[in-house]
Design a protein around this motif. Structure first.
Motif, short mmCIF file in Angstrom:
data_model
loop_
_atom_site.label_atom_id
_atom_site.label_comp_id
_atom_site.label_asym_id
_atom_site.label_seq_id
_atom_site.Cartn_x
_atom_site.Cartn_y
_atom_site.Cartn_z
N GLY A 153 45.39 54.41 50.49
CA GLY A 153 45.59 52.85 49.14
C GLY A 153 44.43 52.07 49.42
N PRO A 154 44.09 51.84 47.81
CA PRO A 154 43.32 49.80 47.69
C PRO A 154 42.98 49.21 48.86
N SER A 155 41.32 48.41 49.25
CA SER A 155 41.46 47.81 49.87
C SER A 155 42.28 46.51 49.83
N VAL A 156 41.70 45.39 50.50
CA VAL A 156 41.56 44.22 49.44
C VAL A 156 41.28 43.82 48.56
N ASP A 157 39.41 44.26 49.04
CA ASP A 157 38.42 43.75 48.18
C ASP A 157 38.74 44.58 47.29
N GLN A 158 39.31 45.62 46.80
CA GLN A 158 39.76 47.26 46.29
C GLN A 158 40.70 45.76 44.90
N ILE A 159 41.75 45.59 45.82
CA ILE A 159 43.02 44.19 44.58
C ILE A 159 41.92 43.20 44.67
N ARG A 160 41.46 43.19 45.05
CA ARG A 160 40.68 41.36 44.46
C ARG A 160 39.68 41.98 43.13
N ARG A 161 39.62 42.48 43.52
CA ARG A 161 38.35 43.13 41.98
C ARG A 161 39.07 43.59 40.88
N VAL A 162 40.49 43.80 40.81
CA VAL A 162 40.47 44.35 40.05
C VAL A 162 41.78 43.22 39.46
N TYR A 163 42.15 42.32 39.67
CA TYR A 163 42.58 41.24 40.08
C TYR A 163 42.95 40.41 38.64
N PRO A 164 44.01 39.71 37.99
CA PRO A 164 43.55 39.17 37.14
C PRO A 164 43.08 37.63 37.21
N ARG A 165 42.12 37.83 36.56
CA ARG A 165 41.46 36.54 37.06
C ARG A 165 42.45 35.29 37.10
N ALA A 166 42.61 34.90 35.24
CA ALA A 166 43.64 34.26 35.02
C ALA A 166 45.05 33.71 36.45
N ALA A 167 45.29 34.97 36.15
CA ALA A 167 46.64 34.90 37.18
C ALA A 167 45.93 34.31 38.35
N LEU A 168 44.41 35.09 38.83
CA LEU A 168 44.68 34.95 39.95
C LEU A 168 44.13 33.01 40.15
N ASN A 169 43.60 33.22 39.56
CA ASN A 169 43.53 31.45 39.95
C ASN A 169 43.69 30.23 39.44
N ALA A 170 45.27 30.76 38.97
CA ALA A 170 46.69 30.02 38.88
C ALA A 170 47.76 30.35 40.26
N GLY A 171 47.40 31.22 41.05
CA GLY A 171 48.22 31.85 42.32
C GLY A 171 49.44 32.30 41.69
N VAL A 172 49.09 33.22 40.44
CA VAL A 172 50.40 33.78 40.12
C VAL A 172 50.62 35.56 40.67
N ALA A 206 45.70 46.33 35.62
CA ALA A 206 45.09 46.44 36.91
C ALA A 206 45.52 47.18 37.86
N ALA A 207 47.23 47.45 37.34
CA ALA A 207 47.96 48.52 38.59
C ALA A 207 46.84 50.04 38.26
N LEU A 208 46.64 50.51 36.81
CA LEU A 208 46.37 51.62 36.72
C LEU A 208 44.66 51.24 37.27
N ALA A 209 44.02 50.19 36.97
CA ALA A 209 42.59 50.35 37.95
C ALA A 209 42.52 50.59 38.87
N THR A 210 43.66 50.27 39.91
CA THR A 210 43.66 50.75 40.69
C THR A 210 43.73 52.94 41.48
N ALA A 211 44.31 52.90 40.45
CA ALA A 211 44.91 54.71 40.62
C ALA A 211 44.14 55.53 41.44
N ALA A 212 42.83 55.30 40.69
CA ALA A 212 41.88 55.63 41.16
C ALA A 212 41.15 55.54 43.43
#
Length: 246
Positions: A153-172, A206-212
């Protein structure tokens, strides 16, 4: 010498007076006739004259005053100004990777813990033991292979690349549930979003972006891999884990 001439007969005075009176009466009898003939005919009815007065046109009226906002009587504070919330742009979707014409070699099974929580169980390290046994034989029978097996599956770095920025900044944190088809080369295709939580935060895209980045071993029928089998799994986005690995 005497010239002889014709002598005018003498008219008696009374007779001359009668002739004069007769001529006067004849003239007087013609007076009414002469009066009618010489009298001017009455003029035809002439309409009264029309007096025309040229008047300059009045100047155009001034433009109306600008509309003033209506004042509504009542108490309370004035309304707050309108605020438009603009959603952030979705993360770019990586292009689909086309399968090679020749099936890729089967990757080795990754043994260990997954880098993130997932709905599909992964392979684990088996125990060791001793024993003996034997037997020979060969055969082939009807049957269906087990469920699809997660290979990677995707690594943590690959998850970070597609993580929604607004949600990540808000800690959601969030999760996206997707359904895909497994190709014979273990890649996924025809992925679609089933559910996302919390909604409206961008975790579905973001989940669809990790399918690859996923690899699944397809199920088998009679020992042969089944192409196009569908699988539904969830992709979890942990804000604490992603932010802690920076």
């Amino acid at each position: 010498m005497t010239i002889a001439g014709t002598a005018r007969p003498k008219v008696p005075q009374r007779r001359r007076f009668g002739l004069g009176l007769l001529v006067l009466l004849v003239h007087l009898s013609f007076l009414p006739f002469l009066a009618r003939v010489s009298a001017p005919e009455p003029a035809a009815d002439i309409p009264p004259p029309v007096e025309v007065v040229l008047v300059s046109p009045p100047p155009p009226p001034p433009p109306p005053p600008p509309l003033q906002p209506a004042v509504v009587a009542g108490g309370g504070s004035p309304a707050a100004p309108s605020r438009v919330n603009i959603l952030p742009d979705p993360p770019p979707v990586p292009p689909e990777i086309v399968a090679p014409p020749v099936q890729a070699p089967e990757p080795s099974i990754v043994v260990g813990t997954a880098p993130y929580a997932d709905a599909v169980p992964g392979p684990g390290l088996g125990g060791q033991g001793t024993g003996s046994g034997g037997g020979t034989g060969a055969g082939r029978g009807p049957g269906r292979g087990g469920r699809p097996l997660l290979l990677s599956g995707p690594s943590v770095d690959q998850i970070r690349r597609v993580y929604p920025r607004a949600a990540l900044n808000a800690g959601v944190s969030g999760r996206g549930l997707i359904t895909c088809r497994i190709r014979l080369d273990t890649r996924l295709e025809d992925c679609r979003l089933v559910e996302e939580s919390p909604p409206g935060r961008g975790f579905g895209a973001a989940a669809l972006a990790t399918a690859a980045n996923f690899r699944f071993r397809p199920p088998t029928i009679d020992g042969e891999p089944l192409a196009g089998a569908e699988i539904t799994f969830g992709v979890d986005f942990d804000a604490g884990q992603v932010r802690g690995r920076r």
